[in-house]
Design an enzyme around this catalytic site. Structure first.
Site, PDB file in Angstrom:
ATOM      1  N   ARG A 172      -6.672  12.301  24.479  1.00  0.00           N
ATOM      2  CA  ARG A 172      -7.875  12.919  23.919  1.00  0.00           C
ATOM      3  C   ARG A 172      -8.071  14.331  24.385  1.00  0.00           C
ATOM      4  NH1 ARG A 172     -12.138   8.241  25.253  1.00  0.00           N
ATOM      5  NH2 ARG A 172     -10.736   6.572  24.628  1.00  0.00           N
ATOM      6  N   LYS A 185      -5.789  -5.304  22.717  1.00  0.00           N
ATOM      7  CA  LYS A 185      -6.969  -4.624  23.247  1.00  0.00           C
ATOM      8  C   LYS A 185      -8.141  -5.028  22.346  1.00  0.00           C
ATOM      9  CE  LYS A 185      -8.848   0.076  23.750  1.00  0.00           C
ATOM     10  NZ  LYS A 185      -8.675   1.252  24.616  1.00  0.00           N
ATOM     11  N   THR A 245      -5.005   5.800  23.102  1.00  0.00           N
ATOM     12  CA  THR A 245      -5.436   6.498  21.883  1.00  0.00           C
ATOM     13  C   THR A 245      -4.246   6.916  21.021  1.00  0.00           C
ATOM     14  OG1 THR A 245      -7.084   7.509  23.389  1.00  0.00           O
ATOM     15  CG2 THR A 245      -7.324   7.966  21.066  1.00  0.00           C
ATOM     16  N   GLU A 272      -4.205   4.014  32.146  1.00  0.00           N
ATOM     17  CA  GLU A 272      -4.092   4.439  30.738  1.00  0.00           C
ATOM     18  C   GLU A 272      -4.629   5.862  30.613  1.00  0.00           C
ATOM     19  OE1 GLU A 272      -6.222   1.985  27.856  1.00  0.00           O
ATOM     20  OE2 GLU A 272      -6.393   3.712  26.517  1.00  0.00           O
TER      21      GLU A 272
HETATM   22  C1  3PG Z   1     -11.310   3.391  25.595  1.00  0.00           C
HETATM   23  O1  3PG Z   1     -10.768   4.338  25.085  1.00  0.00           O
HETATM   24  O2  3PG Z   1     -10.696   2.356  25.864  1.00  0.00           O
HETATM   25  C2  3PG Z   1     -12.764   3.448  25.827  1.00  0.00           C
HETATM   26  O3  3PG Z   1     -13.294   4.629  25.368  1.00  0.00           O
HETATM   27  C3  3PG Z   1     -13.147   3.249  27.238  1.00  0.00           C
HETATM   28  O4  3PG Z   1     -14.440   2.782  27.176  1.00  0.00           O
HETATM   29  P1  3PG Z   1     -15.485   3.031  28.342  1.00  0.00           P
HETATM   30  O5  3PG Z   1     -15.544   4.516  28.550  1.00  0.00           O
HETATM   31  O6  3PG Z   1     -16.767   2.452  27.821  1.00  0.00           O
HETATM   32  O7  3PG Z   1     -14.970   2.311  29.560  1.00  0.00           O
END
Ligand code: 3PG
Length: 213
Positions: free
Chosen positions: A44, A133, A68, A40
């Protein structure tokens, strides 16, 4: 491919934040070598869309998704870049409407919408989403919360993400309603910046040995 089929490919979906476009393909290859083919790429950073395109074009063994996703523009741009699936941290009505419009126009696109409560999960299930999710997982009640949802909502399956690492991934993966987990721990920013691809392959190899139920 359905989102469930994608989720069944590996126990962990690396969540990637890519700043340097030239790191995109070596990073994807390092993770695939370690046994994690589903990736994924979060929207960002300014490099995200170009990274998705390069990975989708150059890494045939990887399944590149876009994370995102917040609106219709993101959906259009990610599909154009070649993302095989999409992920969102939440599921506001505006995004669900944009997704429905996009699917009507361009055909199915596997999507993992985000939720953090029973009501949100029920709503998304009613909209036809088979896998959700759970985000932010640790902050929203963690594995205990998902265990509680498995009783009344056994047909709704989750990919929890947020605060998950090597120390607690197994707590989630042993639950009956969890197919895989997502997380950035297999591609830490420092190792990506240092281009430590072998180190990242090792982290991925450890994560790929975690067993989903
Ligand atoms: C996401 O976007 O799914 C999370 O920010 C990932 O979370 P993590 O950095 O705590 O694994």
């Amino acid at each position: 491919m359905t989102i469930a089929a994608i989720a069944n490919r590996a126990p962990v979906i690396p969540v990637l934040v890519i700043d340097d476009i030239d790191s995109a393909v070596p990073l994807a290859n390092a993770l695939v070598r370690g046994g994690l083919p589903v990736l994924e790429v979060t929207l960002r950073t300014p490099a995200a869309l170009a990274a998705i395109k390069r990975m989708a074009d150059s890494c045939p063994d990887a399944i590149i998704g876009a994370g995102t996703i917040r609106n219709g523009e993101d959906i259009t741009a990610c599909r154009k870049a070649g993302a095989a699936f999409g992920v969102s941290p939440g599921a506001p009505a505006s995004l669900l409407a944009a997704l429905a419009g996009d699917v009507a126009e361009n055909g199915d696109w596997p999507f993992l919408p985000g939720c953090a409560t029973a009501s949100e999960a029920m709503l998304l299930s009613d909209f036809g989403y088979e896998m959700l999710k759970f985000f932010p997982a640790e902050q929203s009640g963690g594995a205990a919360m998902l265990k509680s949802l498995a009783g009344p909502l056994p047909d709704i399956h989750f990919c929890p993400t947020g605060g998950i690492g090597a120390h607690n991934a197994a707590d989630y993966l042993t639950l009956p309603n969890v197919r895989c987990v997502g997380g950035s721990w297999v591609a830490p920013a420092k190792m990506v910046a240092a281009k430590d691809w072998d180190g990242i392959t090792k982290l991925a190899a450890e994560a790929s040995k975690l067993n989903a139920r």
